[in-house]
Scaffold this active site. Sequence first.
Site, short mmCIF file in Angstrom:
data_model
loop_
_atom_site.label_atom_id
_atom_site.label_comp_id
_atom_site.label_asym_id
_atom_site.label_seq_id
_atom_site.Cartn_x
_atom_site.Cartn_y
_atom_site.Cartn_z
N GLU A 164 -60.13 -29.27 -23.95
CA GLU A 164 -61.20 -29.89 -23.53
C GLU A 164 -62.35 -30.28 -24.44
OE1 GLU A 164 -62.66 -26.07 -21.39
OE2 GLU A 164 -61.03 -26.12 -19.97
N HIS A 167 -64.85 -27.47 -16.52
CA HIS A 167 -64.88 -26.09 -16.73
C HIS A 167 -66.11 -25.31 -16.09
CE1 HIS A 167 -62.65 -22.78 -19.20
NE2 HIS A 167 -63.23 -22.22 -18.35
#
Length: 396
Positions: free
Chosen positions: A259, A282
């Site tokens: 990420e 997220h």
Amino acid sequence: MKALLLENIHDEAVRTLRAAGYEVERHSGALSEADLIDALDGVDLLGVRSRTVVTPNVVAARGQSLLAVGAFCIGTNQLALSDLASAGVAAFNAPYSNTRSVVELVMGEIIALARRLGDRNTQMHHGVWRKSAIGSHEIRGRSLGIIGYGNIGSQLSVLAEAMGMRVWYYDIADKLPLGNARRCDSLEELLQTVETVSVHVDGRPENTGMIGAHEFSLMRPRALFLNLSRGQVVDVAALADNLRTGHLAGAGIDVFPTEPRSGEEPFLSELRELDNVILTPHVGGSTQEAQIDIGRYVAGKLIDYAENASTGMSVNLPEIASVPTTGARISHLHHNVPGIMANLNRLVADHGGNVTYQALATRGELGYAVLDIGDTDRELLRDVSGLEGTIRARVL
Ligand code: NAD
């Protein structure tokens, strides 16, 4: 006692601590190692989020005077947990405050995928009016398979049933079904049974890659797939292949194997180009309500440790749940070596203390004992603190 809260921790934490009589000092940003060491002068309780790193140096400098550290978030990688434990400083976090937030997003995404809302919305923003019922479904009566029936999975089960879905679940632990949910004996059975699969397992190493090409091949044609648990659990290339071929009709993905570390970095993924795929950064647990609950929960844990010696849900000390005191309370964190409890009890007896409550928990090389005694004196604390093997002793 004084609490120092960094990184804009929610007002709820400040309210909770002040209501319990604590002095609270706040900083909006994170602090560097040197600034943190300075700021901890005279501080009993420290609250951080993810950007303040409590390093071994911070613990070496302030561990003696610090009582506890609260991570007002889920992760605790920013805390030198074993150094804190060795210094007798308890650490807490809030692993479950955002459960409901994740579940609501999953429900929203299941409906959005079943109605292809992501694609419709993008088309409309590009001026395309595609009024059609093809590929759009109600979720009422459709089957949902939940992998991992823990806090999130089991709450999802309840909400999905309330919306009329038929729920199956698979968990490696023996979990009681809620409502009318049905247990599957294997992952394969679940994958072959349901039309929508949602993953809610934890991040243990064995779960890395647990959903790959073989697992996707077992899913029913045109199944929907969601992962709002951990990025590494799913083989993204295999997921993309199954979306391209149309074997899967859509996916909702909130977590990724890699990420971006900040908003400055681009999000790179082959899923970006695919139809009926909802991608979110997220944010499954990121709501104001979760922040409020984190503030309340972690502040409560710090207070409970300071006042009742409770280490329930501590991430670094042996856990003893909160029990009302039945007299003067001694808490004793020690090295887990043979004979130490016998010596502690002998010492209390030598001081004429009558034990009305006693609990002991161990965690690796640490032992933690909580004793209530009818009567005590300051000499007892001095002697308990001097007992060989003691890391930290308190009389409350
Ligand atoms: P939990 O620990 O309460 O539940 C996890 C469940 O998965 C447990 O019941 C466990 O027995 C089960 N499990 C583990 N491995 C399994 C396997 N291989 N097969 C079947 N079952 C398995 O955790 P939780 O609080 O419900 O959280 C679930 C996941 O969601 C975690 O990975 C957590 O990190 C993640 N999470 C994501 C967000 C987000 O923002 N997207 C927010 C909160 C939590």
